[in-house]
Design a protein around this motif. Sequence first.
Motif: not given
Length: 139
Positions: A3, A22, A27, A50, A52, A88
């Motif tokens: 992350d 996520d 966020s 993104s 992620t 996504k």
Amino acid sequence: MKDENFIEYMGGYLSVVATGADSVPRSLELWKQIVAACEEYDCYNILGQSRTGGEFSTMDAFKHIEIFREAGITWKHRIAWVAADPHKYEDLKFIETVLRNRALVNGHLFRTTEEARHWLLAHPLEHENTPKRSESSAS
């Protein structure tokens, strides 16, 4: 995948890359970092990507209303966000719709960085989606 949020000032915009998993807390932290960088560089054009994993639930999507408010996202923040992965993209498209329906986002979701950069820089003073106040809400 770790992350991490990478935020870099590129002159006319902030480049943001989010990697990892996520989550709602993640966020919130990302958007707080973005708002702080916008203030630091006096630049409110944001080109995000993104990279992620995972999906947001329907409830998580609605929690983005509070995330944007708490982080301090306002109409001056122009956001061009990229989600190249089709899954996504669909996940984030729902979040975009939730935020747009409440006039909380001045931005668009894109499939490519080129499209996003073009939109973000082509009309920097564009206010095509400026929220309109209705007379009933002005009481």
